[in-house]
Motif scaffolding. Structure first.
Motif, mmCIF file in Angstrom:
data_model
loop_
_atom_site.group_PDB
_atom_site.id
_atom_site.type_symbol
_atom_site.label_atom_id
_atom_site.label_comp_id
_atom_site.label_asym_id
_atom_site.label_seq_id
_atom_site.Cartn_x
_atom_site.Cartn_y
_atom_site.Cartn_z
ATOM 1 N N UNK A 188 4.280 3.604 11.893
ATOM 2 C CA UNK A 188 4.834 4.947 11.805
ATOM 3 C C UNK A 188 4.997 5.552 13.199
ATOM 4 N N UNK A 189 6.107 6.233 13.390
ATOM 5 C CA UNK A 189 6.441 6.887 14.658
ATOM 6 C C UNK A 189 6.535 8.383 14.402
ATOM 7 N N UNK A 190 6.077 9.176 15.389
ATOM 8 C CA UNK A 190 6.072 10.627 15.229
ATOM 9 C C UNK A 190 7.412 11.210 15.685
ATOM 10 N N UNK A 191 7.957 12.090 14.834
ATOM 11 C CA UNK A 191 9.229 12.773 15.099
ATOM 12 C C UNK A 191 9.001 14.275 15.032
ATOM 13 N N UNK A 192 9.921 14.987 15.671
ATOM 14 C CA UNK A 192 9.926 16.438 15.597
ATOM 15 C C UNK A 192 11.230 16.868 14.939
ATOM 16 N N UNK A 193 11.144 17.826 14.040
ATOM 17 C CA UNK A 193 12.321 18.318 13.309
ATOM 18 C C UNK A 193 12.996 19.378 14.170
ATOM 19 N N UNK B 241 0.834 -1.189 0.000
ATOM 20 C CA UNK B 241 0.000 0.000 0.000
ATOM 21 C C UNK B 241 0.874 1.245 0.000
ATOM 22 N N UNK B 242 0.206 2.366 -0.166
ATOM 23 C CA UNK B 242 0.915 3.643 -0.161
ATOM 24 C C UNK B 242 1.537 3.898 1.211
ATOM 25 N N UNK B 243 2.722 4.474 1.202
ATOM 26 C CA UNK B 243 3.523 4.823 2.382
ATOM 27 C C UNK B 243 4.178 3.618 3.034
ATOM 28 N N UNK B 244 4.138 2.452 2.399
ATOM 29 C CA UNK B 244 4.831 1.281 2.932
ATOM 30 C C UNK B 244 6.312 1.342 2.571
ATOM 31 N N UNK B 245 7.126 0.804 3.459
ATOM 32 C CA UNK B 245 8.575 0.711 3.210
ATOM 33 C C UNK B 245 8.878 -0.677 2.687
ATOM 34 N N UNK C 154 6.359 18.543 12.617
ATOM 35 C CA UNK C 154 6.266 17.139 13.022
ATOM 36 C C UNK C 154 6.190 16.279 11.768
ATOM 37 N N UNK C 155 6.788 15.100 11.856
ATOM 38 C CA UNK C 155 6.824 14.173 10.726
ATOM 39 C C UNK C 155 6.621 12.758 11.235
ATOM 40 N N UNK C 156 6.119 11.913 10.360
ATOM 41 C CA UNK C 156 5.927 10.496 10.646
ATOM 42 C C UNK C 156 6.937 9.694 9.845
ATOM 43 N N UNK C 157 7.575 8.750 10.498
ATOM 44 C CA UNK C 157 8.585 7.943 9.838
ATOM 45 C C UNK C 157 8.728 6.590 10.504
ATOM 46 N N UNK C 158 9.578 5.774 9.925
ATOM 47 C CA UNK C 158 9.832 4.436 10.435
ATOM 48 C C UNK C 158 11.096 4.441 11.285
ATOM 49 N N UNK C 159 10.980 3.897 12.483
ATOM 50 C CA UNK C 159 12.101 3.839 13.421
ATOM 51 C C UNK C 159 12.905 2.577 13.136
ATOM 52 N N UNK C 160 13.899 2.698 12.287
ATOM 53 C CA UNK C 160 14.752 1.565 11.959
ATOM 54 C C UNK C 160 15.803 1.305 13.033
ATOM 55 N N UNK D 218 18.944 5.119 10.427
ATOM 56 C CA UNK D 218 18.235 5.030 11.704
ATOM 57 C C UNK D 218 16.766 5.413 11.569
ATOM 58 N N UNK D 219 16.467 6.372 10.717
ATOM 59 C CA UNK D 219 15.104 6.866 10.547
ATOM 60 C C UNK D 219 14.848 7.080 9.060
ATOM 61 N N UNK D 220 13.671 6.691 8.620
ATOM 62 C CA UNK D 220 13.216 6.983 7.254
ATOM 63 C C UNK D 220 11.896 7.739 7.371
#
Length: 527
Positions: A320-325, A257-261, A378-384, A404-406
């Motif tokens: 998805x995990x929430x990050x702050x820039x 699906x869309x937004x999948x890694x 704020x951004x959503x990304x994958x916590x690798x 580490x983060x995508x």
């Protein structure tokens, strides 16, 4: 009268004399009838062999007319299709009596009178030099008669001839919500006699195998899917050698699906120009749009090539995990457009929102969202960094450096909190699906479906580009708040001017009938 020739002699000029018509005294040329065309047309009747009263079999369920011997064609009132059906009934008498059709149009009748009047203008030759044109009105009586498929459907609604089973083995229903809007926009399921929602997909029942095949072609053209067909013998008449089958078409939609890694297999990565191997799926149509977030390289993977390997997603949108820039170090000037969205490379320092007041872990990432993200967003990304993925494909790459983060997309959590409780100015339509909500499991599935549908609506609000193939309708129950009216309108990402007004079916039919009538008149005038 005489004419002077070159030799100076006068030569007589021969002219053909005329005679008066014995009825109206109009000068005419002598003929075997010795009458003018107007009087001859009033006296002779060319249209006597043509039928004046005929009947048309009409199926009120599927709005179609019988085209002998067994074909039912769908036709709107006073349309070109209906005109061709009526003309086919009088075509044989015209050819047998050597009459030529000049013009044909409909005569207005009461819509509930079950009558259709067709006015014909024909030409015929009464004499060698006399061609007469006359008008003939044929009246068709509309007789209600259910076609075979509709009669079987009315006798037993569960008696279907062909069934299409849509399945996608993923833990959410985002793809089905999007596919439902495409089906409604293109009216692909109008021929379905029953639509039933199951735990892992949707079943579409049809009364005709050709309708199911058309629906399968439509779904295969908008999503990457593979199909498999089967049939079961229902009845057999040995005397007439007739067989009745029930056909089943299984459509399995790609689980990506869309937004999948994704982690591409080595063979797929080489076939796409050594892209990745870690890529993000940015768009799903009949092929997958893949973007390398580290290089902005784009590749498209079609359905056939995907099902040849059939790999799974490395991480899905639920993870998805929430990050702050915290800071933006450097932005690249080069941009790339994928599916209408522009991306730009940038180096950023981000931190997990959940780590605040717990630790000071800061990650420096290279992302493709340099055009969308700024300091404090704020951004959503994958916590690798903290994930432990057991993927077969990623183990095939030796020495692969995993970031580490995508980052995947920008987060609009604050905007959602401000809009919480507000009514939307738009709405979506839905298919009339049968859902079993009587059992406890059915109620749980309904609650889960409502939650996932709300997430789908929020995704449309955050990404207006996804509404390109979706029809939005104005919400008549919407009432703007006093604060929004004083400020000049609500803070909506989807503009109200671009929404479609919810038209009534009656108005749409009147407009279609007027256009069809005009087209039929133009076509007949050309002939």
């Amino acid at each position: 009268m005489a004419d002077l020739s070159s030799s100076g002699m006068f030569l007589p000029i021969h002219t053909q004399g005329t005679i008066p018509c014995p009825t109206c005294s109009t000068p005419i040329l002598p003929s075997s009838a010795n009458q003018c065309p107007r009087c001859l047309s009033a006296r002779a009747d060319l249209t006597s062999p043509l039928p004046r009263h005929l009947s048309l079999l009409y199926c009120p369920e599927c709005v179609s007319y019988l085209q002998p011997p067994k074909t039912y064609l769908r036709a709107d009132p006073e349309s070109k299709q209906l005109l061709s059906i009526c003309l086919s009934r009088v075509k044989k008498p015209l050819s047998s009596n050597r009459l030529k059709l000049v013009h044909a149009d409909f005569v207005w009748t009461e819509p509930h009178s079950k009558r259709i009047k067709l006015r014909l203008r024909v030409q015929g030759e009464l004499d060698r030099n006399t061609i007469v044109e006359q008008t003939h009105v044929a009246e068709f009586q509309v007789v209600d008669h259910l076609c075979d498929s509709c009669s079987r459907a009315n006798a037993n609604p569960d008696q279907w001839v062909a069934k299409v089973q849509l399945r996608q083995h993923v833990p959410h229903r985002r793809t089905f919500f999007y596919l439902e809007q495409l089906i409604l926009k293109h009216r692909a399921a109008d021929r379905a006699i029953r639509i039933q929602e199951t735990c892992d997909g949707i079943d579409f029942c049809f009364s005709n195998r050709s309708h199911a095949l058309k629906f399968v072609d439509f779904v295969s053209g908008v999503v990457p899917a593979r199909d498999r067909s089967d049939k079961r013998l229902v009845s057999h008449d040995s005397k007439n050698s007739t067989y009745n089958y029930q056909y089943t078409f299984s459509l399995q939609i790609c689980p990506v699906c869309r937004e999948d890694l994704l982690c591409l297999p080595p063979a797929v990565s080489r076939s796409l120009g050594n892209i990745g191997p870690l890529v993000v799926c940015t768009k799903v149509t009949n092929s997958l749009a893949l973007l390398d977030p580290a290089t902005l390289r784009v590749a498209y993977l079609d359905a056939k090539e995907y099902w040849r390997t059939a790999f799974e997603a490395l991480m899905v949108s639920r993870q998805l995990v929430e990050y702050v820039v915290l800071d933006v170090d450097e932005k690249n000037v080069r941009e790339e457009t994928v599916g209408g969205t522009r991306y730009c490379l940038a180096y950023m320092q981000v931190a997990r929102v959940s780590d605040f007041r717990k630790n000071d872990n800061i990650f420096t990432v290279k992302t493709h969202l340099g055009r969308l993200l700024s300091r404090g967003d704020y951004a959503l990304g994958y916590d690798m960094y903290a994930s432990n993925s057991n993927n077969r494909e990623i183990e095939k790459y030796k020495g692969l450096v995993i970031p580490d983060v995508i980052l995947i997309k920008k987060s609009y959590k604050e905007t959602r909190q401000r809009k919480r409780g507000k009514q939307r100015t738009w709405k979506l339509k839905s298919l009339g699906m049968d859902v079993d909500a009587t059992t406890a499991k059915g109620k749980m599935d309904m609650e889960k479906r409502e939650h996932e549908y709300e997430q789908f609506i929020k995704d449309l609000e955050e990404n207006p580009d996804q509404t390109f193939n979706i029809s939005l309708y104005k919400n008549k129950d919407y009432q703007p708040s006093e604060m929004a009216s004083m400020a000049g309108g609500d803070d909506e990402r989807l503009p109200l001017d671009e929404l479609l007004a919810e038209l009534k079916l009656k108005d749409m039919e009147e407009e279609t009938d007027a256009e069809s009538d005009a087209d039929s008149m133009m076509d007949c005038d050309r002939h």
